[in-house]
Design a protein around this motif. Structure first.
Motif, short mmCIF file in Angstrom:
data_model
loop_
_atom_site.label_atom_id
_atom_site.label_comp_id
_atom_site.label_asym_id
_atom_site.label_seq_id
_atom_site.Cartn_x
_atom_site.Cartn_y
_atom_site.Cartn_z
N UNK A 1 0.84 -1.20 0.00
CA UNK A 1 0.00 0.00 0.00
C UNK A 1 0.88 1.26 0.00
N UNK A 2 1.92 1.24 0.81
CA UNK A 2 2.79 2.41 0.91
C UNK A 2 3.62 2.60 -0.35
N UNK A 3 4.37 1.58 -0.77
CA UNK A 3 5.31 1.77 -1.86
C UNK A 3 4.60 2.04 -3.19
N UNK A 4 3.39 1.47 -3.38
CA UNK A 4 2.66 1.73 -4.61
C UNK A 4 1.99 3.11 -4.62
N UNK A 5 1.93 3.75 -3.47
CA UNK A 5 1.38 5.10 -3.40
C UNK A 5 2.43 6.17 -3.73
N UNK A 6 3.68 5.72 -3.86
CA UNK A 6 4.80 6.64 -4.06
C UNK A 6 5.22 6.69 -5.52
N UNK A 7 5.92 7.75 -5.89
CA UNK A 7 6.49 7.86 -7.23
C UNK A 7 7.64 6.87 -7.39
N UNK A 8 7.99 6.58 -8.62
CA UNK A 8 8.98 5.54 -8.91
C UNK A 8 10.37 5.86 -8.40
N UNK A 9 10.65 7.13 -8.07
CA UNK A 9 11.98 7.46 -7.56
C UNK A 9 12.15 7.04 -6.10
N UNK A 10 11.06 6.62 -5.46
CA UNK A 10 11.17 5.97 -4.15
C UNK A 10 11.51 4.51 -4.41
N UNK A 11 12.81 4.21 -4.32
CA UNK A 11 13.28 2.88 -4.67
C UNK A 11 13.05 1.83 -3.62
N UNK B 1 20.50 5.22 -1.22
CA UNK B 1 20.32 6.67 -1.16
C UNK B 1 21.40 7.38 -1.97
N UNK B 2 22.63 6.89 -1.87
CA UNK B 2 23.74 7.51 -2.60
C UNK B 2 23.51 7.44 -4.10
N UNK B 3 22.87 6.38 -4.56
CA UNK B 3 22.63 6.23 -5.99
C UNK B 3 21.42 7.02 -6.47
N UNK B 4 20.79 7.74 -5.56
CA UNK B 4 19.72 8.63 -5.97
C UNK B 4 18.31 8.17 -5.67
N UNK B 5 18.17 6.99 -5.06
CA UNK B 5 16.84 6.50 -4.71
C UNK B 5 16.34 7.18 -3.44
N UNK B 6 15.06 7.38 -3.36
CA UNK B 6 14.43 7.90 -2.15
C UNK B 6 13.89 6.76 -1.31
N UNK B 7 13.67 7.04 -0.02
CA UNK B 7 13.14 6.03 0.89
C UNK B 7 11.99 6.62 1.68
N UNK B 8 11.00 5.79 1.96
CA UNK B 8 9.88 6.18 2.82
C UNK B 8 9.79 5.19 3.98
N UNK B 9 9.17 5.64 5.06
CA UNK B 9 9.10 4.84 6.29
C UNK B 9 7.68 4.36 6.56
N UNK B 10 7.56 3.08 6.86
CA UNK B 10 6.31 2.52 7.36
C UNK B 10 6.41 2.57 8.88
N UNK B 11 5.74 3.51 9.50
CA UNK B 11 5.99 3.84 10.89
C UNK B 11 5.43 2.81 11.87
N UNK B 12 4.42 2.07 11.47
CA UNK B 12 3.89 1.01 12.33
C UNK B 12 4.76 -0.25 12.18
N UNK B 13 4.81 -1.05 13.23
CA UNK B 13 5.60 -2.27 13.22
C UNK B 13 4.76 -3.46 12.78
#
Length: 316
Positions: free
Chosen positions: A117-127, A205-217
């Motif tokens: 749900x999270x990763x598919x809600x993001x743009x493709x640059x969120x690797x 991150x160094x290669x230019x990808x972005x990251x998002x956090x799933x805050x719940x465990x």
């Protein structure tokens, strides 16, 4: 040698229900792996393949085969350790997204669903994404602590990411296939800790990808099960030299960032003082101590070298 169980054939290859590859590296942990397998079988999201990469010699294969689960692909990789295991598993994988689960831990039932749900809600640059993990005592089942996940972004967060292990947690990672492939399709070899999720996240991150956090465990990590974890120091020999190489990897790979913001190197300098002393490399320890005091001029830094030096003397 690669031994395959019947490969799961995905019914859904559309964008809404992409195939997810789950990679589990294991070595002589047959008595623990059932929890891992069954937590994956109990996912609310069922369009997955689970690749078990076995580097051991016990009866893990027999345990895996006993499930007769077409989602599971078993491979035997007796040499090369986790780097080779993950590399071969990724070669065989077909998933649009790649995630992981250690052989002694478990997903909660909604893990894959929530990650997708999270990763598919993001743009493709969120690797890739990562998330919180909850630690439990294997014997008492008591909750010990939660490793949170808050930091998000791209190259602008790299100084924070390399300064201490924040963007980490192997089983919380989920990579887009192209992102994981771009950073080598496995762990970073030859850096002292060849299964470092921390180092892998920083490289992405160094290669230019972005990251998002799933805050719940949605992860249960178990300790105190009388078996050494691959992330434990006791899993390896000659830990001082291993950690010296590991922290110097960060200082070298991200030298340009540390030059602009020297405090980013503090955690690594602090650890290097300790391990240089333990390895009887007093000269290197003293030089690193000087850098530590410059970047973090406080009492803890001032006593760092004398403390480790005299503690080492007492051991002799």
């Amino acid at each position: 040698m690669i031994t395959l169980l019947p490969t799961y054939q995905s019914k859904y290859m559309d964008k809404k229900r992409p195939l997810v590859t789950i990679i589990t590296n294991t070595k002589n942990r047959a008595r623990l792996i059932s929890r891992c397998i069954e937590s994956i079988q109990n996912q609310t999201y069922q369009n997955y393949e689970h690749i078990v990469a076995d580097g051991g010699t016990d009866n893990t294969k027999k345990i895996v085969e006993s499930y007769n689960d077409p989602h599971i692909i078993y491979i035997s990789i007796p040499e090369g350790g986790p780097v080779a295991q993950t590399k071969e598993a990724f070669k065989l994988s077909k998933g649009e997204f790649i995630t992981f689960l250690d052989d002694d831990d478990e997903y909660t039932p909604e893990k894959l669903e929530k990650q997708l749900d999270l990763i598919q809600s993001l743009s493709d640059d969120y690797g890739f994404i990562y998330g919180a993990m909850t630690y439990y005592d294997n014997n008492t089942k008591e909750q010990l602590n939660i490793h949170g996940a808050e930091i998000e972004g791209g190259s602008e967060i790299l100084p924070i990411a390399i300064s201490k292990p924040t963007i980490c947690g192997t089983p919380t990672f989920m990579f887009r296939r192209k992102a994981f492939e771009s950073i080598g399709g496995t762990w970073i070899s030859g850096i002292g800790n060849d299964m470092s999720d921390w180092a892998l996240g920083c490289r992405a991150l160094k290669q230019g990808w972005k990251v998002a956090a799933l805050k719940e465990s949605y992860l249960r990590i178990y300790v105190n099960h009388q078996a050494t974890r691959m992330s434990d120091a006791d899993f390896y020999k000659d830990n001082s030299q291993r950690y010296i190489k590991f922290h110097n990897h960060f200082l070298s790979e991200y030298a340009d960032i540390i030059a602009k913001n020297p405090k980013v190197g503090t955690f690594h300098y602090d650890n290097l003082v300790h391990f240089y002393v333990a390895a009887d490399r007093t000269g290197d320890a003293f030089k690193t101590w000087y850098k530590l005091i410059k970047t973090r001029p406080n009492f803890r830094s001032l006593v760092s070298f004398p403390y480790y030096f005299f503690r080492q003397l007492m051991k002799k």
